[in-house]
Write a protein that holds these residues in place. Structure first.
Motif, short mmCIF file in Angstrom:
data_model
loop_
_atom_site.label_atom_id
_atom_site.label_comp_id
_atom_site.label_asym_id
_atom_site.label_seq_id
_atom_site.Cartn_x
_atom_site.Cartn_y
_atom_site.Cartn_z
N THR A 74 0.82 -1.21 0.00
CA THR A 74 0.00 0.00 0.00
C THR A 74 0.85 1.26 0.00
O THR A 74 0.55 2.23 -0.70
CB THR A 74 -0.94 0.00 1.22
N LEU A 83 -0.98 -5.22 -4.73
CA LEU A 83 -2.23 -5.28 -3.97
C LEU A 83 -3.26 -4.46 -4.73
O LEU A 83 -3.36 -3.25 -4.55
CB LEU A 83 -2.05 -4.73 -2.55
N ARG A 85 -6.37 -2.40 -6.23
CA ARG A 85 -7.36 -1.52 -5.58
C ARG A 85 -8.79 -1.96 -5.90
O ARG A 85 -9.71 -1.66 -5.16
CB ARG A 85 -7.16 -0.08 -6.03
N ALA A 90 -8.85 -7.31 -4.99
CA ALA A 90 -8.32 -7.22 -3.62
C ALA A 90 -8.84 -8.37 -2.76
O ALA A 90 -8.11 -8.92 -1.93
CB ALA A 90 -8.69 -5.87 -3.00
#
Length: 207
Positions: A74, A83, A85, A90
């Motif tokens: 992040t 990761l 969004r 996710a």
């Protein structure tokens, strides 16, 4: 940035691996588990559970390897690929983080804990859980190259270390060619660093 852990810990390795893949400079601080350093006041101030790994990044101190992966992705992955969004993407990553903390921890990680460290656990049950997990993963990897999509994510990093070292716990990887191809793809990522191999179980035959 400081990473506290030991080289033979898969939980530590997954963080070390991701730091290297992101090319983030850091200091590796080896914790003396044998003499109980992780249960002393200085370390407990970093993680009240007395467990490794711990990451210090400026005024941020984090424990739990999967939480650290989420933090690093992040904060430092500007691409947003490690990761995603997107809500569904996710969630797919989170599914595998949960598997890493559940079936992988209870299966190949526990079997390795018995063989490498002499832990008093049910080896046969852990080996069975690992084989069942690998069968499902083999099926899922028939459809795609990575666990949570079309590119590597922290799902792959969280799951890699203990699966790659499953032979140390006596769980063979030979029946799972797609799983082995996935492991090889992770090893081929720029910046990859291995975890030391302990010659126990099936490790001398398969690693």
């Amino acid at each position: 940035m400081k990473l506290y852990g030991i080289p033979l810990s898969g939980h530590t390795h997954r963080v070390e691996l991701f730091l290297q893949l992101l090319q983030l400079p850091h200091e590796y601080v080896q914790v003396d588990l044998a003499n109980g350093e992780h249960k002393q006041a200085a370390f407990l101030a970093k993680n009240a559970f007395g467990e490794i790994p711990v990451l210090e990044d400026g005024d941020v101190t984090l424990a739990d390897s999967n939480a650290i992966l989420v933090y690093l992705a992040t904060r430092y992955d500007v691409s947003g690929l490690w990761l995603p969004r997107d809500a569904v993407a996710a969630a797919q990553v989170q599914r595998w983080l949960s598997i890493a903390a559940g079936k992988i921890a209870g299966g190949p990680a526990t079997a390795r804990l018995v063989n490498v460290f002499g832990a008093q656990r049910n080896l046969a049950a852990a080996q069975t859980m690992g084989a069942q997990l690998f069968t499902v993963m083999e099926q899922e990897l028939q459809q795609r190259s990575w666990l949570a999509g079309e590119h590597p994510t922290i799902a792959d990093i969280a799951c890699y270390s203990y699966i790659a070292h499953a032979p140390e716990g006596g769980i063979s990887l030979k029946p799972y060619p797609k799983l082995c191809a996935w492991l090889a793809a992770i090893r081929a990522l720029p910046g990859f660093v291995p975890m030391p191999v302990t010659p126990v179980g099936l490790a001398t035959e398969e690693m």
